[in-house]
Design a protein around this motif. Structure first.
Motif, PDB file in Angstrom:
ATOM      1  N   LYS A 134       3.251  -6.472  -8.922  1.00  0.00           N
ATOM      2  CA  LYS A 134       2.737  -6.179  -7.586  1.00  0.00           C
ATOM      3  C   LYS A 134       3.097  -7.288  -6.609  1.00  0.00           C
ATOM      4  N   GLU A 135       2.913  -8.529  -7.012  1.00  0.00           N
ATOM      5  CA  GLU A 135       3.238  -9.655  -6.143  1.00  0.00           C
ATOM      6  C   GLU A 135       4.733  -9.717  -5.852  1.00  0.00           C
ATOM      7  N   PHE A 187       5.423  -7.123  -3.279  1.00  0.00           N
ATOM      8  CA  PHE A 187       4.995  -7.574  -1.954  1.00  0.00           C
ATOM      9  C   PHE A 187       6.069  -8.439  -1.299  1.00  0.00           C
ATOM     10  N   ILE A 239       8.841  -6.289  -0.017  1.00  0.00           N
ATOM     11  CA  ILE A 239       8.437  -5.592   1.213  1.00  0.00           C
ATOM     12  C   ILE A 239       8.512  -6.558   2.394  1.00  0.00           C
ATOM     13  N   ASP A 240       8.062  -7.797   2.172  1.00  0.00           N
ATOM     14  CA  ASP A 240       8.159  -8.808   3.220  1.00  0.00           C
ATOM     15  C   ASP A 240       9.617  -9.067   3.588  1.00  0.00           C
ATOM     16  N   ASP A 287      11.753  -0.823   2.381  1.00  0.00           N
ATOM     17  CA  ASP A 287      10.849   0.268   2.744  1.00  0.00           C
ATOM     18  C   ASP A 287      10.743   1.306   1.627  1.00  0.00           C
ATOM     19  N   ALA A 313       1.568  -1.886  -4.862  1.00  0.00           N
ATOM     20  CA  ALA A 313       1.997  -2.675  -3.706  1.00  0.00           C
ATOM     21  C   ALA A 313       2.528  -1.762  -2.599  1.00  0.00           C
ATOM     22  N   GLU A 360      -0.366  -0.059  -0.800  1.00  0.00           N
ATOM     23  CA  GLU A 360      -1.117  -0.951   0.083  1.00  0.00           C
ATOM     24  C   GLU A 360      -0.358  -1.250   1.372  1.00  0.00           C
ATOM     25  N   LYS A 361       0.972  -1.322   1.279  1.00  0.00           N
ATOM     26  CA  LYS A 361       1.781  -1.700   2.429  1.00  0.00           C
ATOM     27  C   LYS A 361       2.345  -0.498   3.196  1.00  0.00           C
ATOM     28  N   THR A 405       2.756   8.061  -1.729  1.00  0.00           N
ATOM     29  CA  THR A 405       3.614   6.890  -1.989  1.00  0.00           C
ATOM     30  C   THR A 405       4.820   7.211  -2.849  1.00  0.00           C
TER      31      THR A 405
END
Length: 345
Positions: free
Chosen positions: A214-215, A218, A221-222, A226, A238, A241-242, A260
């Motif tokens: 998950k991290e 993230f 995604i940062d 997409d 992840a 959530e985003k 999702t």
């Protein structure tokens, strides 16, 4: 079906050294090319050894196929889960010593030890997930892998049609052939509908660590992703959530992530296991590559129903998916198998 804790006390291993030393060498010279003793009518005894929980994607498909065979009356089934690599050989020997006809599992981290167990129990059939091919010195040790590159490629076509910024994240467990080939097939599918797409590729060094996956997702995604290729559990969380999309692997999680998961490549272990059961019952089990039974033309994989995304994927992309699937099943289109480690670009 019986769940056996991996920490259970060992059974008697009175035959542990039956083929040790010089006796082993002499015995191996006389081993038949296949297990020639046909089993009596009725269910065969099957044991499975898993290094992760049965809920994990890859193992859950084996577990599902085994339970289906139990319901048909073809097998009796026990299993151990969360078995460490250090304990794997012991558990294999316990099940062989207990007289199970077929032992299945995954030996990616204990290859040499597992093949030695097979040599020590020549009348037991072993069907093991492996990145290597069968060898003559263990004629009762067959291998399989989830060769679901066909379905992964089709899911990539959908991902390419759904990305808006041509930036796709990919989170895998380890860069071993069974993971690499699926990622490459997915990337090839993406290029069909998004030829300018870029990929962020990362491996978490674990088969079951949802928080780490998950991290990692993230971070991708940062970095602008997409759409995420969810080879591991935790990635779709992840994405949810985003507010980005995810593509599933091996199992269908669309109902868990209806907004999702846009598509998933499914692995069906049933053709692999059913062939092994047939061979064991006939006394014809031998060392061969069962990976071919995961191909789409063998019904070993498929694209999952799109569920809530049925009307959201562009029509042209779904037309291409249908054309390619028909060609794959007919044998006129072949998805490349690339086992090299994929890289970010």
């Amino acid at each position: 079906m019986t769940r056996i804790p991996s920490t259970s006390r060992p059974l008697s291993l009175k035959r542990r050294h039956l083929l040790a030393g010089a006796a082993a060498g002499a015995a191996l010279l006389t081993l038949p090319a296949m297990i020639g003793r046909a089993r009596a009518d009725g269910p065969i005894k099957v044991a499975a050894i898993y290094t992760v929980p049965v809920e994990q994607q890859w193992v859950s498909r084996i577990h599902k196929a085994a339970n289906a065979a139990v319901e048909r009356g073809d097998i009796e089934y026990v299993f151990s889960e969360n078995t460490s690599n250090n304990d794997y050989e012991r558990v294999m020997r316990e099940y062989a010593e207990a007289g199970h006809d077929l032992i299945i599992g995954e030996v990616f981290g204990v290859e040499d030890a597992a093949r030695q167990v097979a040599r020590d129990y020549p009348e037991t059939a072993f069907l093991m997930g492996s990145s290597f091919m069968p060898k003559d010195d263990a004629p009762n040790f067959a291998v399989f892998d989830n060769y679901i590159q066909d379905a992964s490629y089709l899911s990539g076509i959908i991902a390419g049609a759904m990305t808006k910024n041509n930036n796709i994240g990919m989170v895998g467990g380890f860069p071993i052939p069974e993971v690499n080939r699926l990622m490459h097939a997915f990337m090839a599918g993406v290029k069909e509908t998004a030829p300018d797409a870029k990929f962020q590729v990362a491996f978490i060094g674990s088969w079951f660590d949802p928080p780490k996956a998950k991290e990692t997702a993230f971070a991708q995604i940062d970095g602008g992703a997409d759409i995420l290729y969810a080879e591991r559990f935790g990635v779709s969380d992840a994405a949810k959530e985003k507010g980005v999309l995810a593509i599933g692997n091996v199992i269908d999680t669309q109902s868990d992530y209806p907004d999702t998961v846009a598509a998933s490549a499914l692995w069906h272990f049933e053709p692999t296991l059913d062939h092994a059961i047939e061979m064991v019952k006939a006394g014809s089990f031998k060392a061969e590559n069962y990976g071919v039974y995961s191909f789409m033309k063998e019904d070993g994989c498929s694209l999952a129903p799109l569920g809530t995304f049925e009307a959201k994927v562009p029509e042209e992309a779904m037309k291409l998916v249908a054309e390619r699937e028909a060609a794959i099943r007919a044998g006129t289109f072949e998805v490349a198998i690339n086992d090299e480690e994929p890289k970010s670009n």
